[in-house]
Enzyme design. Structure first.
Site, short mmCIF file in Angstrom:
data_model
loop_
_atom_site.label_atom_id
_atom_site.label_comp_id
_atom_site.label_asym_id
_atom_site.label_seq_id
_atom_site.Cartn_x
_atom_site.Cartn_y
_atom_site.Cartn_z
N CYS A 214 0.88 -1.18 0.00
CA CYS A 214 0.00 0.00 0.00
C CYS A 214 0.91 1.22 0.00
O CYS A 214 1.57 1.50 1.00
CB CYS A 214 -0.91 -0.01 1.22
SG CYS A 214 -1.98 1.45 1.34
N GLY A 217 -0.22 3.99 2.30
CA GLY A 217 -0.02 3.49 3.66
C GLY A 217 1.43 3.55 4.08
O GLY A 217 1.75 3.83 5.24
#
Length: 275
Positions: A214, A217
């Site tokens: 991600c 993220g």
């Protein structure tokens, strides 16, 4: 039949359709059906390319496997930039998203560096349901607690843990994603700090679940780790699918560097999927 491309960044995979020259009948329900790994093509995010307005080379619309729209996706940003740059014969392009414009440049060895914009640290910017210190949220589940939060165009909460491998992420991830403190749900990151220059990360993505990587993220994880004094402002982030290099510049912008890949291309009958 409509051409599509299956791409990924460190195993975070995308179905990419191009609607820059003609409209495509893509609804949230149809995008979710195509993203299904058993009955569709299968992906972590469904990407639709739309014409870029002034100042951008392309508009990238992002949908999660549940059909919800995402504001940012770092790995997809690099993938789409590589496509557009190859078309235009350029080494630098601007990818527009609903969260803002993201400049991306080509580096040697199939690496691409994306400026993911500034980390947004205010509670309203994340957003949170009430005013709290974004460096220490009063939430937890099972063995994890006390995350930091920020927005990278989408909401992130980062938990810092001693042993990432010991956690049942599939059990606690969805509980935290839907915590009432997140009015728009949140991406949940779990970080094990290995050194001031190296962290390990796993992410339960909002609307997608556990993914191999991600990008946004990873950006949020580095920002939150640096805010806690656990790392410097630049570090390697090791995800299940591989490594990203993240730098939080002094001007607040977050740079993400990583590879891109095309897995395969094909054609899809959109009418075979319910609208």
């Amino acid at each position: 039949m409509v051409p599509f491309r299956k791409m990924h960044g460190l195993g975070n995979d995308f179905v990419v359709l191009d609607a820059r020259r003609s409209d495509l009948p893509i609804t949230p329900h149809r995008a979710a059906a195509i993203a299904d790994r058993r009955f569709g093509v299968g992906c972590d995010q469904f990407i639709l390319l739309e014409p870029g307005a002034e100042g951008a080379d392309v508009f990238m619309r992002i949908r999660n496997p549940d059909g919800s729209e995402a504001g940012a996706c770092g790995n997809a940003t690099r993938c789409i930039a590589s496509l557009v740059a190859a078309e235009a014969g350029k080494d630098r392009v601007v990818v527009r998203t609903v969260a803002g414009d993201l400049p991306v440049e080509r580096l040697p060895d199939n690496l691409w560096r994306a400026d993911m914009g500034p980390a947004r640290l205010g509670w309203r910017e994340v957003p949170l349901a009430r005013e709290v210190d974004t460096l220490h949220l009063p939430i937890g589940a099972g063995p994890v607690a006390d995350p930091a939060a920020c927005s990278m165009g989408n909401p992130h909460a980062t938990f810092f843990v001693r042993d990432l491998a010991a956690l049942d992420l599939a059990a606690i991830g969805p509980v935290l994603e839907h915590d009432p403190i997140f009015p728009e749900r949140a991406n949940i990151g779990f970080v094990q700090v290995l050194s001031p220059e190296h962290i390990r990360l796993a992410v339960w993505e909002r609307g997608a679940g556990l993914t191999l990587a991600c990008g946004s993220g990873a950006c949020a994880a580095l920002v939150n780790a640096a805010r806690r004094g656990l790392t410097g402002r630049r570090a390697t982030v090791t995800l299940p699918g591989g490594d990203l290099v993240i730098e939080w510049r002094e001007d607040g912008h977050v740079l993400m560097t990583g590879p891109v890949a095309t897995a395969f291309t094909g054609e899809i009958d959109l009418e075979a999927y319910p609208a």
